[in-house]
Structures are given as structure tokens and as C-alpha cells.
Design an enzyme around this catalytic site. Sequence first.
Site, PDB file in Angstrom:
ATOM      1  N   PRO A  78       0.835  -1.196   0.000  1.00 44.50           N
ATOM      2  CA  PRO A  78       0.000   0.000   0.000  1.00 44.50           C
ATOM      3  C   PRO A  78       0.865   1.239   0.000  1.00 44.50           C
ATOM      4  CG  PRO A  78      -0.475  -1.442   1.863  1.00 44.50           C
ATOM      5  CD  PRO A  78       0.831  -1.842   1.316  1.00 44.50           C
ATOM      6  N   GLU A  79       0.525   2.147  -0.884  1.00 43.80           N
ATOM      7  CA  GLU A  79       1.214   3.431  -0.944  1.00 43.80           C
ATOM      8  C   GLU A  79       0.288   4.486  -0.345  1.00 43.80           C
ATOM      9  OE1 GLU A  79       2.895   4.066  -4.873  1.00 43.80           O
ATOM     10  OE2 GLU A  79       2.742   1.950  -5.329  1.00 43.80           O
TER      11      GLU A  79
END
Length: 268
Positions: free
Chosen positions: A2-3
Amino acid sequence: MPELPEVETIVRALQVNRGASIKNIDIRRKDILRLQEYEVEELHGRTIKNICRRGKFLVFEPGRDLNLIFHLGMSGRFYMLTAAREPVEKHIHVIVHLDNDTNLIYQDTRRFGGVWLVRDREHFFRHMGREPLSTSFTAAYLGDILKQRKAPVKNLLLNQHLISGIGNIYADEALFAAGIRPNRPGGSLSQQEIKKLHRSIRKVLRQGIELRGTTFRDYRDAFNESGGFQNYLKVYGRYNQPCPQCGNLIQRIRLAGRSTHFCANCQH
DNA sequence: CGCTAGTCCTGTCTGC
DNA sequence: TGCAGACAGGACTAGC
């Protein structure tokens, strides 16, 4: 995995738990704790005052000097479950039992992520780069961190000490949107290219948030559901497929040990 | 100091 | 069907 947009999506959904109290925290796997500045029991009975994001970190604030911080690494998930529902999935390392009939589930298959029990949050984040969606992230700032640098511009975008929150997908997408090749030395960008890249970074991150993140394989939001931005990716994961802009085949190279996708015709 | 390659983990997919 | 090898949204570190 996840960014920034994925963690932001999770954090926004988790806001419904503000004001709830922590009944109990079940840490099933002790080595997932990366730093422990206070005992877990200190959190019991505390009210969650705030839930926020810093870069790719997810931060709970159950007390002034009690921060509960998660990082999802590559394969981490963080989702809510009604208290009556017992989670059956593998690799669940932490369950936070709240007094509002909700359990928070932290799961991470590869365990590149972790949990930090931190007293001084400012100190913990002292080396983090600026938030790309904040007003402090200006084109001038981007120019400052790229100038004189020989490293590929993509590597610099991934450096969390310079800018916080960009990962492999949004780096590739931002560079495509800016028409800049990922392997260009940071210091070689013109003023105009820096401005374009600055706008592109903010644009793709905002789009990512709007579409509730990118699910390439593992990512799920706080409701354990997929995001939507994967349907709008222009280069990432599209090796040998036609460029949506010109039709040339998307190239793939390796930078900073990561798969890097670009269009040799549209990016210079 | 700047930069790259190696490392940590588990699961899935591809090709023989 | 089995098995080896490559690869995966991250980020530290050792070493040049």
C-alpha cells in the site's frame, strides 16, 4: 504494497472509530512489534482520539504520549470486522478489540510491515520527507531534492526521506504523466520538467485516493474490499501492452531493484 | 555522503 | 502433477 492513496483510503474509513475505546489488544505474533517504548496494557481502556496517516504509516493516537503505529509493508492489510465475527484468515498478527462492536484486524503475509508502540511521534517521524499532497510540497522543493543528484529520478521519488508516500506504482504513473523517463538522473531535469512532475505526482495520488486505491494483488481497504485505480493504470503492470497514449509497447526495466514501466515514445 | 545490491518473508504464477 | 525460479504496492544495511 500500500502506498499513500491506499493508506489514506484505509485511514478515512477508520475515522468512524474515533471516540471508541480500546478494550484489549491481542498481539498474536510478538516479533511483529518493531519498537516498544511502553507496555501494550497501557493502551487498554484508552479512547482513540485521532487516526491519521504519515507517508505510508497508519497512526492511532490513544493518548498524548501513546502512539500505536502500523506499516503495511508489501502485503499488509488493515480492516474492520464486527466483533462477533472471528477472523479465520492466515497471517493475522494483531487484533484491536474496540468497545463499539468493532475489531481492527492487522494482517501481513510477508511481514515486511510492522507495529510500533511509540511515545514521541514527532521524533519517530523526524527523518520523513514532505507529504506530497501538503502545501509544503512545492515544485521548488522537488527541484531542491533532485538537483545535483545522479540517481535515477524514480529512485529519488521512492526515497521516503525525501518525499513520503510514493511507491512503485505511483512513481511509474507519475513519471508517465510527466513524460519523463524513470532512469533520468534527478539532476538532469529542466525547470519545466520539474514543474510537470510536481503536478503529475499530485494528480496521480489524488486520482488514486478518489478511486480508493490500487488493488494489484493483495491490497484491500478497511472493509476488506478492492480499490479501483488498477483499471486506470497507464504503464504499471502493462509490460508489452500498447501505450494508451501512442500505441507503442510498454517497456520494462529494473531500477532500485524494482520493476519499472515506461513508454519509450512518450517519455524522454 | 550518494548510490546500488542484497536481505528479510510467503504466496502465486510460469515454464520445463 | 511436480518442481525450480522469478516475481510481488517496502525499506533497512553493508559496502563500494
